[in-house]
Design a protein around this motif. Structure first.
Motif, short mmCIF file in Angstrom:
data_model
loop_
_atom_site.label_atom_id
_atom_site.label_comp_id
_atom_site.label_asym_id
_atom_site.label_seq_id
_atom_site.Cartn_x
_atom_site.Cartn_y
_atom_site.Cartn_z
N TYR A 82 63.73 47.45 8.45
CA TYR A 82 63.43 46.12 8.97
C TYR A 82 63.20 46.09 10.48
O TYR A 82 62.81 45.06 11.04
CB TYR A 82 64.58 45.16 8.65
CG TYR A 82 64.92 45.05 7.19
CD1 TYR A 82 63.93 44.75 6.25
CD2 TYR A 82 66.22 45.23 6.74
CE1 TYR A 82 64.24 44.65 4.90
CE2 TYR A 82 66.54 45.13 5.39
CZ TYR A 82 65.55 44.84 4.48
OH TYR A 82 65.85 44.74 3.15
N THR A 238 59.43 35.29 12.56
CA THR A 238 60.47 34.65 11.74
C THR A 238 60.24 33.14 11.61
O THR A 238 61.14 32.42 11.19
CB THR A 238 61.88 34.89 12.32
OG1 THR A 238 61.96 34.34 13.64
CG2 THR A 238 62.20 36.37 12.37
N HIS A 242 56.07 32.31 7.76
CA HIS A 242 55.51 33.60 8.19
C HIS A 242 56.10 34.74 7.35
O HIS A 242 57.28 34.70 7.01
CB HIS A 242 55.82 33.86 9.67
CG HIS A 242 55.03 33.00 10.59
ND1 HIS A 242 55.47 32.65 11.84
CD2 HIS A 242 53.83 32.40 10.44
CE1 HIS A 242 54.58 31.88 12.42
NE2 HIS A 242 53.57 31.71 11.59
N ALA A 243 55.29 35.75 7.08
CA ALA A 243 55.79 36.92 6.36
C ALA A 243 56.37 37.93 7.35
O ALA A 243 55.83 38.11 8.44
CB ALA A 243 54.66 37.56 5.56
N ASN A 244 57.47 38.57 6.98
CA ASN A 244 58.03 39.66 7.79
C ASN A 244 58.78 40.60 6.86
O ASN A 244 59.10 40.23 5.72
CB ASN A 244 58.92 39.12 8.92
CG ASN A 244 60.11 38.34 8.39
OD1 ASN A 244 60.96 38.88 7.69
ND2 ASN A 244 60.19 37.04 8.72
N GLY A 247 61.93 39.36 4.96
CA GLY A 247 61.82 38.32 3.94
C GLY A 247 62.67 37.11 4.26
O GLY A 247 63.17 36.44 3.36
N ASN A 249 63.37 33.76 7.39
CA ASN A 249 62.90 33.06 8.58
C ASN A 249 64.09 32.71 9.46
O ASN A 249 65.24 32.97 9.11
CB ASN A 249 62.10 31.81 8.19
CG ASN A 249 62.91 30.86 7.30
OD1 ASN A 249 64.02 30.47 7.65
ND2 ASN A 249 62.35 30.50 6.14
N PRO A 475 61.12 37.41 -0.89
CA PRO A 475 60.46 38.71 -0.65
C PRO A 475 61.37 39.94 -0.70
O PRO A 475 60.89 41.03 -0.93
CB PRO A 475 59.86 38.55 0.75
CG PRO A 475 59.82 37.08 1.00
CD PRO A 475 60.96 36.50 0.24
N SER A 476 62.69 39.81 -0.44
CA SER A 476 63.52 41.01 -0.35
C SER A 476 64.94 40.71 -0.81
O SER A 476 65.36 39.55 -0.91
CB SER A 476 63.57 41.51 1.11
OG SER A 476 64.29 40.60 1.92
#
Length: 558
Positions: A82, A238, A242-244, A247, A249, A475-476
């Motif tokens: 990450y 974040t 938004h994607a990061n 997963g 924000n 996402p994660s």
């Protein structure tokens, strides 16, 4: 990929010097156990060191108990996976909660003279909440002890070629020996030793690694080129929507990690709180987590940074089809960077970390099981010597049970994800019940029980059904853990509020020292000689730690 598939290419070129360093460490560990045995005469000595230890000892033990191998391997894995987002687990996910524990909650814990976190719930909410929290905590302690044992076994198999069962038996035996001999004092003094051994292992690894990748500038350039600018930014990417890679924000980081998960872990996890309860007086108990906060905030320099270095030195780390998982970040650096002798210190440091993490959970397990389950509900009113013997037997049971649960961790490629999942299930609902019970006199005994039960169940439903079955898209694993924590806290709070309105609260007179704004005789304890010195002020230490942690964000936010 599963955590157990560590690459065979990680085998270290250890020699006699490295094994000699390891042997000296084991001898010292047992020596501390035998030395501590002389001070164990009562069950209070065994479970809480007779409440006699100075603040600097309990403070270092507090941070070392958390600095287990799961922390080292897991946070290095998070750093590799990450990036700089991992610093949130320290500066927003630990320091504020540790300060809150020292300034606000320790007067209630220590002043009420409870021997464990569940025992506080007995006084505040009654036997139903007490028994439920004791069982939950006993189960989670064994699971977390098992994670440490399992992680140690797979790493020693890869690094030294030891079969997994040999590694488990060797480390389990030494932990069992020194806790059975000297109780909590032995565990704590060993944790202080382990703290310095761990740093002696990680600092050379970080310094040599940075030099190899061209310093911080070279590391930044390499990671920005391969992972984008946000990989070295704590807050970049974040924004909501938004994607990061994490997963998550800023809202789920601040609420899920910064408030619910971190406060749930640091303020109610008895493996940590037990160290503060063993301090010699209330002032030392309050300063225990505050002293620990200062080394804690700099741990990312020797844990997260090596994860970033490993990503540059071993680009295949965690990639599909690679034999290296993110958990291999630290072992890869040890293999590639350290000469013999230093290698022995590094392996010893890693082993010390596993044993510290396991010992913290085993010593907490034996206290809760003996005092809060066995003595409270099975064999009441026996002589003190009986409970001292029981504690020693239960220590053995905890170690063996930890061996049994070790393999549950094998389905997680990042063991920190697994640990955070356990915390969202077990610690967050407990924190919800604590914080509401501590600040709201109207909260009733029935509310405590149902809030704890429904919060735990809600977290499990969110994780196993909504997330794992794909009902909602997260996402994660870490993102799912943040959401599970928020759900557990929200459900527990709503249920507690609703049940309290329809049930009868305890009389106000029985809540002295248990609810904010009330005082028990133990909380009025005068400071010991020297404790009123300005540099020992809990408020100064606490707010100093918060301000310093906020300043740590500056280099990762520009």
């Amino acid at each position: 990929m599963p955590a157990h598939s560590l690459a065979q290419g990680l085998r270290l070129p250890v020699n006699g010097l490295d094994y000699a360093i390891l042997a000296v460490y084991f001898a010292v560990v047992l020596g501390i156990g035998f030395a501590a045995r002389r001070s164990v005469r009562t069950s209070l000595d065994f479970f809480l060191s007779g409440r006699s230890l100075p603040a600097w000892v309990t403070g270092l033990a507090f941070v070392a108990a958390n600095l287990g191998a799961t922390e080292i391997l897991g946070m290095a894995a998070n750093g590799a996976q990450y990036g700089a987002y991992t610093v949130h687990w320290y500066w927003i996910g630990a320091i504020p909660a540790m300060v809150f524990l020292g300034l606000v909650m320790m007067p209630f814990y220590y002043g009420s003279k409870v021997r464990s976190v569940p025992e506080f719930l007995l006084h505040r909410f009654g036997p139903a909440s007490h028994l439920l929290s004791s069982v939950i905590f006993a189960v989670s302690s064994v699971l977390i002890a098992g994670v440490n044992l399992y992680a140690m076994a797979i790493v020693l198999q890869a690094l030294l070629g030891w079969p997994q069962w040999v590694a488990i038996v060797v480390a389990g035996f030494f932990v069992l020996a020194y806790i059975t001999l000297g109780g909590l004092s032995s565990a704590i003094y060993n944790e202080v030793l382990q703290f310095f051994v761990i740093l002696a292992a990680l600092i050379p690894l970080t310094v040599v690694g940075l030099k190899r990748v061209g310093g911080w500038g070279g590391l930044s350039d390499s990671l920005t080129a391969t992972h984008g600018e946000d990989f070295l930014s704590a807050w970049g990417g974040t924004g909501i929507g938004h994607a990061n890679p994490l997963g998550a924000n800023w809202l789920t980081i601040v609420l899920g990690l910064g408030f619910v998960m971190s406060f749930g872990y640091w303020t109610t996890n008895f493996a940590e709180v037990q160290r503060a309860l063993s301090a010699r007086n209330l002032s030392a108990a309050r300063r225990t987590p505050l002293i620990a906060a200062f080394p804690k905030m700099f741990i990312p320099l020797v844990v997260v940074v090596p994860g970033l270095i490993a990503t540059v030195m071993e680009p295949a780390l965690g990639k599909p089809g690679s034999s290296l998982s993110y958990n291999d970040a630290i072992p890869v650096l040890m293999r590639d960077l350290l000469p013999n002798g230093v290698l022995g210190v590094a392996v010893t440091g890693l082993l010390a970390a596993f044993m510290a993490g396991m010992a913290a959970n085993v010593s907490a397990f034996n206290t809760v099981f003996t005092n809060d389950i066995w003595a409270a509900y099975v064999k009441r009113d026996r002589e003190d010597a009986y409970y001292l013997r029981t504690g020693r037997v239960v220590t053995a049971v905890g170690v063996v049970a930890g061996m049994g649960t070790a393999f549950i961790a094998s389905s997680f490629s990042n063991i920190m994800n697994y640990l955070q999942t356990l915390f969202s299930f077990f610690n967050v609902p407990l924190f919800c019940v604590f914080i509401i019970g501590m600040f709201w006199k109207r909260a009733t005994a029935a509310a405590g029980f149902w809030g704890l039960l429904t919060g735990t169940v809600a977290a499990m439903i969110n994780y196993f059904w909504f997330y794992k079955q794909g009902v909602i898209a997260i996402p994660s694993d870490q993102g799912a853990n943040f959401v599970s924590s928020i759900v557990a806290f929200a459900v527990g709070a709503v249920v507690m509020g609703a049940v309290s309105l329809f049930t009868t609260p305890k009389p106000a007179g029985s809540l002295a020292g248990l609810v904010y704004g009330t005082v028990s005789p133990g909380m009025a304890e005068p400071p010991a000689e020297g404790d009123d010195a300005w540099y020992r002020s809990p408020a100064l230490l606490g707010w100093g730690a918060v301000i310093l942690a906020a300043a740590c964000y500056i280099p990762f936010s520009l």
